[in-house]
Design a protein around this motif. Structure first.
Motif, PDB file in Angstrom:
ATOM      1  N   ALA A 143       0.846  -1.195   0.000  1.00 49.49           N
ATOM      2  CA  ALA A 143       0.000   0.000   0.000  1.00 49.49           C
ATOM      3  C   ALA A 143       0.878   1.241   0.000  1.00 49.49           C
ATOM      4  O   ALA A 143       1.903   1.288   0.691  1.00 49.49           O
ATOM      5  CB  ALA A 143      -0.905   0.012   1.223  1.00 49.49           C
ATOM      6  N   ASP A 144       0.481   2.244  -0.785  1.00 53.12           N
ATOM      7  CA  ASP A 144       1.187   3.522  -0.821  1.00 53.12           C
ATOM      8  C   ASP A 144       0.553   4.450   0.202  1.00 53.12           C
ATOM      9  O   ASP A 144      -0.599   4.849   0.067  1.00 53.12           O
ATOM     10  CB  ASP A 144       1.104   4.123  -2.223  1.00 53.12           C
ATOM     11  N   LEU A 145       1.310   4.778   1.252  1.00 52.09           N
ATOM     12  CA  LEU A 145       0.795   5.637   2.315  1.00 52.09           C
ATOM     13  C   LEU A 145       0.985   7.122   2.002  1.00 52.09           C
ATOM     14  O   LEU A 145       0.672   7.977   2.822  1.00 52.09           O
ATOM     15  CB  LEU A 145       1.477   5.311   3.644  1.00 52.09           C
ATOM     16  N   LYS A 146       1.539   7.417   0.830  1.00 53.75           N
ATOM     17  CA  LYS A 146       1.778   8.786   0.367  1.00 53.75           C
ATOM     18  C   LYS A 146       2.876   9.463   1.211  1.00 53.75           C
ATOM     19  O   LYS A 146       3.659   8.797   1.854  1.00 53.75           O
ATOM     20  CB  LYS A 146       0.495   9.598   0.370  1.00 53.75           C
ATOM     21  N   GLY A 147       2.879  10.777   1.177  1.00 56.80           N
ATOM     22  CA  GLY A 147       3.960  11.525   1.805  1.00 56.80           C
ATOM     23  C   GLY A 147       5.067  11.781   0.808  1.00 56.80           C
ATOM     24  O   GLY A 147       5.128  11.168  -0.269  1.00 56.80           O
ATOM     25  N   SER A 148       5.978  12.693   1.148  1.00 55.23           N
ATOM     26  CA  SER A 148       7.098  13.005   0.265  1.00 55.23           C
ATOM     27  C   SER A 148       8.193  13.693   1.066  1.00 55.23           C
ATOM     28  O   SER A 148       7.952  14.223   2.154  1.00 55.23           O
ATOM     29  CB  SER A 148       6.656  13.909  -0.896  1.00 55.23           C
ATOM     30  N   GLY A 149       9.394  13.664   0.515  1.00 56.44           N
ATOM     31  CA  GLY A 149      10.505  14.402   1.105  1.00 56.44           C
ATOM     32  C   GLY A 149      11.252  13.694   2.205  1.00 56.44           C
ATOM     33  O   GLY A 149      12.140  14.289   2.839  1.00 56.44           O
ATOM     34  N   ILE A 150      10.955  12.416   2.482  1.00 56.24           N
ATOM     35  CA  ILE A 150      11.668  11.701   3.545  1.00 56.24           C
ATOM     36  C   ILE A 150      13.143  11.599   3.181  1.00 56.24           C
ATOM     37  O   ILE A 150      13.501  11.258   2.057  1.00 56.24           O
ATOM     38  CB  ILE A 150      11.066  10.306   3.757  1.00 56.24           C
ATOM     39  N   VAL A 151      13.998  11.892   4.163  1.00 56.67           N
ATOM     40  CA  VAL A 151      15.446  11.887   3.923  1.00 56.67           C
ATOM     41  C   VAL A 151      16.077  10.673   4.589  1.00 56.67           C
ATOM     42  O   VAL A 151      15.662  10.236   5.651  1.00 56.67           O
ATOM     43  CB  VAL A 151      16.101  13.186   4.442  1.00 56.67           C
ATOM     44  N   GLY A 152      17.121  10.131   3.938  1.00 60.17           N
ATOM     45  CA  GLY A 152      17.863   9.013   4.497  1.00 60.17           C
ATOM     46  C   GLY A 152      17.271   7.667   4.135  1.00 60.17           C
ATOM     47  O   GLY A 152      16.149   7.557   3.629  1.00 60.17           O
ATOM     48  N   ASP A 153      18.043   6.594   4.390  1.00 65.15           N
ATOM     49  CA  ASP A 153      17.586   5.235   4.104  1.00 65.15           C
ATOM     50  C   ASP A 153      16.924   4.585   5.311  1.00 65.15           C
ATOM     51  O   ASP A 153      15.875   3.974   5.203  1.00 65.15           O
ATOM     52  CB  ASP A 153      18.768   4.371   3.644  1.00 65.15           C
ATOM     53  N   HIS A 154      17.580   4.715   6.481  1.00 60.22           N
ATOM     54  CA  HIS A 154      17.006   4.134   7.702  1.00 60.22           C
ATOM     55  C   HIS A 154      16.379   5.262   8.505  1.00 60.22           C
ATOM     56  O   HIS A 154      16.976   5.808   9.413  1.00 60.22           O
ATOM     57  CB  HIS A 154      18.098   3.435   8.514  1.00 60.22           C
ATOM     58  N   THR A 155      15.149   5.632   8.156  1.00 56.78           N
ATOM     59  CA  THR A 155      14.553   6.833   8.736  1.00 56.78           C
ATOM     60  C   THR A 155      13.162   6.621   9.309  1.00 56.78           C
ATOM     61  O   THR A 155      12.697   7.440  10.099  1.00 56.78           O
ATOM     62  CB  THR A 155      14.456   7.936   7.666  1.00 56.78           C
ATOM     63  N   ILE A 156      12.487   5.549   8.929  1.00 58.49           N
ATOM     64  CA  ILE A 156      11.115   5.328   9.385  1.00 58.49           C
ATOM     65  C   ILE A 156      11.121   4.631  10.740  1.00 58.49           C
ATOM     66  O   ILE A 156      11.877   3.678  10.961  1.00 58.49           O
ATOM     67  CB  ILE A 156      10.341   4.466   8.378  1.00 58.49           C
ATOM     68  N   THR A 157      10.292   5.117  11.655  1.00 58.26           N
ATOM     69  CA  THR A 157      10.092   4.455  12.939  1.00 58.26           C
ATOM     70  C   THR A 157       8.634   4.029  13.039  1.00 58.26           C
ATOM     71  O   THR A 157       7.731   4.841  12.844  1.00 58.26           O
ATOM     72  CB  THR A 157      10.445   5.387  14.108  1.00 58.26           C
ATOM     73  N   ALA A 158       8.410   2.753  13.324  1.00 59.20           N
ATOM     74  CA  ALA A 158       7.058   2.204  13.448  1.00 59.20           C
ATOM     75  C   ALA A 158       6.837   1.763  14.889  1.00 59.20           C
ATOM     76  O   ALA A 158       7.673   1.049  15.460  1.00 59.20           O
ATOM     77  CB  ALA A 158       6.877   1.020  12.499  1.00 59.20           C
ATOM     78  N   SER A 159       5.719   2.190  15.479  1.00 58.71           N
ATOM     79  CA  SER A 159       5.425   1.880  16.883  1.00 58.71           C
ATOM     80  C   SER A 159       3.955   1.540  17.035  1.00 58.71           C
ATOM     81  O   SER A 159       3.150   1.750  16.124  1.00 58.71           O
ATOM     82  CB  SER A 159       5.781   3.071  17.779  1.00 58.71           C
TER      83      SER A 159
END
Length: 383
Positions: A187-203
């Protein structure tokens, strides 16, 4: 609140990495390649702690022999052909540990293949199941698939695994398993401009709702769920500039998460939750990488313990403050020798705070809370 004791090492700083018979003579992790993550120290359902470190083509694993230590087994070498040396580790209420990674291989015709994969460990110290393929958001375009970021993972309240990656547009794509073991489509959650490769945090909150955060150049993006099982929606952005790869989250109240990061400008630790008008500053001095967090009682008080790698010295640093009372501030205490990657925090089988870090020689070091008031830790021990 944080009092520290350290033990000096007689090993030269420039000595070559140790080798271990348990790894078949293979070297311990190369300090220069250890990723800055904080989820690599996990307590199993039997109370034993396990530490994980990715190396080329494998994952190394150390496991306590008994809950609360002090003896450990390992490192054991768990084969993981083709994985990028980075792990996202997720654990559910059942105690099962999911090791999630990005794998880069080539097909028989030489075409590059990039896939999110995971391996499941049911019990501390026992065998890990074969790596299973989750795939990628671009199954028909290997060139686009090769550009996705490193995965983040979380287990929901039903025990299902959810994985997320930065897509080529700078947003997030996610894929979720269901209790039957099957997987939904990407699924595409949209958003844009995220920087870096290891940047997402899921909680996940105490209410079983998942939340995602990821930094851009000017602010931090958030995705939340209104109720369990529904799709993610874009939520209020956090008005702050976070160092890429430094975000972490902690459950600090019923249905509430507090997000932590290192400020992109001065490197101080910042904290924020939706009830805040602006992020709080927790202590002085700069750190690097993500902030390890652990909510636990100290002298009967609900506290949030934090650990980070100090930017100036490379040494681990510890701080604590009453949970959700950021106005009281926090004082960072340096300890031990310079470390690689980022330190991790956990409670051992005796309920003691444990701080762990990898030395610059690739060895695992552990310090445990002393049996006395406050948050004093014993001397560091090499595993």
């Amino acid at each position: 609140m944080a009092v520290w004791s350290a033990r000096k090492s007689k090993r030269p700083a420039d000595a070559p990495p140790r080798r271990s018979a348990a790894t078949g003579g293979a070297p311990l992790p190369d300090a220069s390649s250890l990723p800055a993550t904080t989820d690599w120290l996990v307590r199993g359902k039997d109370g034993r702690l396990t530490a994980y470190a990715p190396v080329e083509g494998a994952v190394l694993r150390w496991t306590e022999k008994h809950p609360g230590g002090p003896e450990w087994t390992g490192p054991e070498k768990l084969p993981a052909p083709g994985i990028v040396p980075h792990l996202s580790i997720a654990q559910g209420a059942d105690g099962y540990v999911h090791l999630v990674a990005l794998r880069r291989t080539r097909l028989a015709d030489g075409t590059p293949a990039t896939d999110v994969v995971f391996a499941l460990q049911y019990q501390s110290g026992l065998a890990v199941r074969d790596w299973a393929v989750v795939g990628n958001p671009y199954p028909n375009d290997p060139a686009l698939a090769a550009q996705i970021g490193l995965p983040a993972a979380v287990i929901d309240s039903d025990g299902s695994l959810h994985v997320f990656v930065r897509n080529v547009g700078g947003g997030i794509c996610g894929r979720s398993s269901v209790p039957s073991g099957k997987w939904n489509k990407w699924a595409d959650l949209k958003g844009s401009g995220i920087v870096g490769d290891h940047t997402i945090t899921a909680s996940i909150t105490t209410d079983g709702l998942m939340e995602l955060v990821a930094p851009t150049a000017g602010h931090i993006l958030r995705w939340t769920q209104e109720t369990k099982g529904v799709k993610f929606q874009r939520a209020e952005d956090i008005p702050a500039r976070a160092e890429a790869g430094s975000l972490s989250s902690e459950r600090t109240g019923a249905g509430r998460l507090t997000h932590f990061w290192h400020d992109a400008d001065d490197g101080t630790v910042r904290a924020w939750r939706p009830s805040d008008k602006a992020p709080s500053v927790l202590g002085s001095g700069a750190g690097t990488g993500p902030v390890a967090t652990l909510r636990t009682a100290v002298d009967g008080h609900d506290c949030t313990v934090m650990a980070r790698r100090d930017a100036a010295t490379g040494r681990p640093a510890l701080a604590a403050y009453p949970t959700e009372d950021e106005a009281l501030g926090a004082t960072w205490t340096l300890t031990g020798e310079p470390c690689a990657g980022a330190p991790a925090l956990a409670l051992d089988g005796r309920g003691r705070v444990v701080m762990a870090a990898f030395g610059t020689d690739g060895t695992l070091r552990v310090a445990r809370q002393k049996p006395e008031p406050g948050l004093a830790l014993e001397a560091w021990a090499r595993v």
